[in-house]
Write a protein that holds these residues in place. Sequence first.
Motif, PDB file in Angstrom:
ATOM      1  N   HIS A 140      36.839 -44.156  72.181  1.00  0.00           N
ATOM      2  CA  HIS A 140      36.927 -43.345  70.962  1.00  0.00           C
ATOM      3  C   HIS A 140      35.676 -42.495  70.783  1.00  0.00           C
ATOM      4  O   HIS A 140      34.552 -42.970  70.992  1.00  0.00           O
ATOM      5  CB  HIS A 140      37.124 -44.238  69.737  1.00  0.00           C
ATOM      6  N   LEU A 141      35.864 -41.231  70.400  1.00  0.00           N
ATOM      7  CA  LEU A 141      34.750 -40.320  70.144  1.00  0.00           C
ATOM      8  C   LEU A 141      34.886 -39.722  68.750  1.00  0.00           C
ATOM      9  O   LEU A 141      35.957 -39.229  68.383  1.00  0.00           O
ATOM     10  CB  LEU A 141      34.729 -39.165  71.146  1.00  0.00           C
ATOM     11  N   ALA A 142      33.807 -39.748  68.000  1.00  0.00           N
ATOM     12  CA  ALA A 142      33.709 -39.023  66.733  1.00  0.00           C
ATOM     13  C   ALA A 142      32.428 -38.199  66.809  1.00  0.00           C
ATOM     14  O   ALA A 142      31.435 -38.484  66.137  1.00  0.00           O
ATOM     15  CB  ALA A 142      33.700 -39.974  65.550  1.00  0.00           C
ATOM     16  N   LEU A 143      32.429 -37.189  67.672  1.00  0.00           N
ATOM     17  CA  LEU A 143      31.243 -36.407  67.991  1.00  0.00           C
ATOM     18  C   LEU A 143      31.500 -34.919  67.780  1.00  0.00           C
ATOM     19  O   LEU A 143      32.616 -34.437  68.011  1.00  0.00           O
ATOM     20  CB  LEU A 143      30.821 -36.633  69.444  1.00  0.00           C
ATOM     21  N   THR A 144      30.463 -34.204  67.396  1.00  0.00           N
ATOM     22  CA  THR A 144      30.544 -32.749  67.337  1.00  0.00           C
ATOM     23  C   THR A 144      30.403 -32.197  68.759  1.00  0.00           C
ATOM     24  O   THR A 144      30.185 -32.936  69.723  1.00  0.00           O
ATOM     25  CB  THR A 144      29.439 -32.166  66.444  1.00  0.00           C
ATOM     26  N   ASN A 145      30.534 -30.880  68.893  1.00  0.00           N
ATOM     27  CA  ASN A 145      30.379 -30.244  70.201  1.00  0.00           C
ATOM     28  C   ASN A 145      28.999 -30.549  70.770  1.00  0.00           C
ATOM     29  O   ASN A 145      27.978 -30.244  70.148  1.00  0.00           O
ATOM     30  CB  ASN A 145      30.556 -28.731  70.085  1.00  0.00           C
ATOM     31  N   SER A 146      28.976 -31.115  71.957  1.00  0.00           N
ATOM     32  CA  SER A 146      27.703 -31.452  72.589  1.00  0.00           C
ATOM     33  C   SER A 146      27.942 -31.781  74.045  1.00  0.00           C
ATOM     34  O   SER A 146      29.073 -32.045  74.475  1.00  0.00           O
ATOM     35  CB  SER A 146      27.042 -32.647  71.900  1.00  0.00           C
ATOM     36  N   GLN A 147      26.859 -31.808  74.812  1.00  0.00           N
ATOM     37  CA  GLN A 147      26.938 -32.210  76.203  1.00  0.00           C
ATOM     38  C   GLN A 147      27.346 -33.671  76.325  1.00  0.00           C
ATOM     39  O   GLN A 147      27.953 -34.076  77.329  1.00  0.00           O
ATOM     40  CB  GLN A 147      25.601 -31.955  76.914  1.00  0.00           C
ATOM     41  N   ILE A 148      27.059 -34.473  75.312  1.00  0.00           N
ATOM     42  CA  ILE A 148      27.411 -35.891  75.369  1.00  0.00           C
ATOM     43  C   ILE A 148      28.918 -36.067  75.230  1.00  0.00           C
ATOM     44  O   ILE A 148      29.522 -36.893  75.931  1.00  0.00           O
ATOM     45  CB  ILE A 148      26.632 -36.680  74.305  1.00  0.00           C
ATOM     46  N   PHE A 149      29.558 -35.296  74.360  1.00  0.00           N
ATOM     47  CA  PHE A 149      31.025 -35.335  74.267  1.00  0.00           C
ATOM     48  C   PHE A 149      31.615 -35.035  75.642  1.00  0.00           C
ATOM     49  O   PHE A 149      32.502 -35.749  76.121  1.00  0.00           O
ATOM     50  CB  PHE A 149      31.519 -34.317  73.236  1.00  0.00           C
ATOM     51  N   VAL A 150      31.135 -33.967  76.285  1.00  0.00           N
ATOM     52  CA  VAL A 150      31.696 -33.556  77.574  1.00  0.00           C
ATOM     53  C   VAL A 150      31.478 -34.634  78.626  1.00  0.00           C
ATOM     54  O   VAL A 150      32.385 -34.954  79.412  1.00  0.00           O
ATOM     55  CB  VAL A 150      31.079 -32.219  78.027  1.00  0.00           C
ATOM     56  N   ALA A 151      30.295 -35.236  78.648  1.00  0.00           N
ATOM     57  CA  ALA A 151      29.998 -36.268  79.642  1.00  0.00           C
ATOM     58  C   ALA A 151      30.883 -37.494  79.449  1.00  0.00           C
ATOM     59  O   ALA A 151      31.409 -38.055  80.422  1.00  0.00           O
ATOM     60  CB  ALA A 151      28.523 -36.655  79.570  1.00  0.00           C
ATOM     61  N   VAL A 152      31.069 -37.931  78.204  1.00  0.00           N
ATOM     62  CA  VAL A 152      31.917 -39.092  77.936  1.00  0.00           C
ATOM     63  C   VAL A 152      33.362 -38.782  78.309  1.00  0.00           C
ATOM     64  O   VAL A 152      34.058 -39.615  78.921  1.00  0.00           O
ATOM     65  CB  VAL A 152      31.808 -39.518  76.456  1.00  0.00           C
ATOM     66  N   TRP A 153      33.835 -37.596  77.956  1.00  0.00           N
ATOM     67  CA  TRP A 153      35.204 -37.183  78.275  1.00  0.00           C
ATOM     68  C   TRP A 153      35.449 -37.216  79.787  1.00  0.00           C
ATOM     69  O   TRP A 153      36.394 -37.850  80.264  1.00  0.00           O
ATOM     70  CB  TRP A 153      35.435 -35.785  77.700  1.00  0.00           C
ATOM     71  N   LEU A 154      34.582 -36.558  80.547  1.00  0.00           N
ATOM     72  CA  LEU A 154      34.777 -36.491  81.992  1.00  0.00           C
ATOM     73  C   LEU A 154      34.584 -37.854  82.649  1.00  0.00           C
ATOM     74  O   LEU A 154      35.288 -38.199  83.616  1.00  0.00           O
ATOM     75  CB  LEU A 154      33.832 -35.465  82.597  1.00  0.00           C
ATOM     76  N   ALA A 155      33.653 -38.653  82.141  1.00  0.00           N
ATOM     77  CA  ALA A 155      33.449 -39.988  82.696  1.00  0.00           C
ATOM     78  C   ALA A 155      34.687 -40.858  82.481  1.00  0.00           C
ATOM     79  O   ALA A 155      35.115 -41.591  83.382  1.00  0.00           O
ATOM     80  CB  ALA A 155      32.218 -40.634  82.070  1.00  0.00           C
ATOM     81  N   ALA A 156      35.257 -40.788  81.285  1.00  0.00           N
ATOM     82  CA  ALA A 156      36.463 -41.567  81.003  1.00  0.00           C
ATOM     83  C   ALA A 156      37.604 -41.131  81.920  1.00  0.00           C
ATOM     84  O   ALA A 156      38.323 -41.968  82.484  1.00  0.00           O
ATOM     85  CB  ALA A 156      36.862 -41.405  79.541  1.00  0.00           C
ATOM     86  N   VAL A 157      37.771 -39.828  82.077  1.00  0.00           N
ATOM     87  CA  VAL A 157      38.831 -39.301  82.939  1.00  0.00           C
ATOM     88  C   VAL A 157      38.647 -39.785  84.375  1.00  0.00           C
ATOM     89  O   VAL A 157      39.603 -40.204  85.042  1.00  0.00           O
ATOM     90  CB  VAL A 157      38.851 -37.757  82.876  1.00  0.00           C
ATOM     91  N   ARG A 158      37.414 -39.746  84.874  1.00  0.00           N
ATOM     92  CA  ARG A 158      37.162 -40.159  86.245  1.00  0.00           C
ATOM     93  C   ARG A 158      37.300 -41.677  86.423  1.00  0.00           C
ATOM     94  O   ARG A 158      37.639 -42.149  87.512  1.00  0.00           O
ATOM     95  CB  ARG A 158      35.785 -39.701  86.700  1.00  0.00           C
TER      96      ARG A 158
END
Length: 357
Positions: free
Chosen positions: A67-85
């Motif tokens: 679960h993510l409750a984050l604003t636009n940031s590099q951390i959102f992108v990193a968590v998203w791509l890590a979860a996908v991978r």
Amino acid sequence: MNEPITAGTFAGMWRHVVEHSPDAPFLVFERPDEQVLQWTYGEFDAAVSRAARFMASHGVIPTSAVHLALTNSQIFVAVWLAAVRLGAWIVPSDPMSATAELRGHISRTHPVIGFAAADRAATYRAALDDVSSAMPVVEIDEADGELAVFGRTYLGPWPAPSPLDRAAVMFTSGTTGAPKGVEITQANYAFAGSTMAAASGLAAQHRQLVVLPLFHANAQYYSFASAIAAGASVALMPTFSASRFLLQAARHDATHASLFAAPIRMILARGATAVPGLQLQNCWYAVNISDDQYETLSSLLGCRPRQLYGMTETIPAVLTDHADTPVASSMGFVTPGCSVSVHRADGTEAAPDEVGE
């Protein structure tokens, strides 16, 4: 890399561009203080690997929800791509949601771990019920350019997600009732990326400007997924600013962008003037604006914006206007690779050239 990547999974699409273009620019993030952070595909893949190792150490495995409750940031992108991978799936919520909405998303998806900004953590933790109370909550500094929260340990061998594996559940209210969770698969993200890259003429030398929120489908499908499919780069802003949109587009050499009617009207209402150095070649938008607003916007952007129609459920935009002769009042034509069925009021399919819904 001139043609969008065709891959069976979003994880495979990311892996392909990292392997073939590790030194190509991927992400530019303008922090709220306007400091600019930058990563190549290879550099950001290292951050993704650290994020994946961190999540795996907290129990995230293939099929887990994150679960993510984050604003636009590099951390959102990193968590998203890590979860996908990892073969896991994300549940993004509006970071400014009230406790009740967050509790609804969390209780319906049973995430293994949650990410929230440190300054909003109290509201987030209040959303945890008896079932989710043991879930680890990672408090994030969204401006952290080092992504220090993930440590320095990298993931070992990656799993191999399948095309129909779930990659996200995004909640959308639609038109009726309580918010509905829309399932997005690995194949859905890959298809959205390649379809929207082709529709916008996106190539490796281009750059997407992203000002819309990452917890919505627009920024994920039309901007990030398409950039990854094309091996292009993304300039990510922490939030939309009507007074800075044109300046940001010029500052970061953006060639592609995406808006909708409300932000457009906000830009025009502030009496925006042309900005030197703007290089925009394509700007998607949704929801009608007037002909006068369209002409003024075109003069400011230096390109003729194109309207589209899509929803979280449709994955890519299923209607996109033509690049050569866009019409302000039209949602366009069926996007290549998509299909649209026009129905009569009684629900039966309309005949060719028949007006329907």
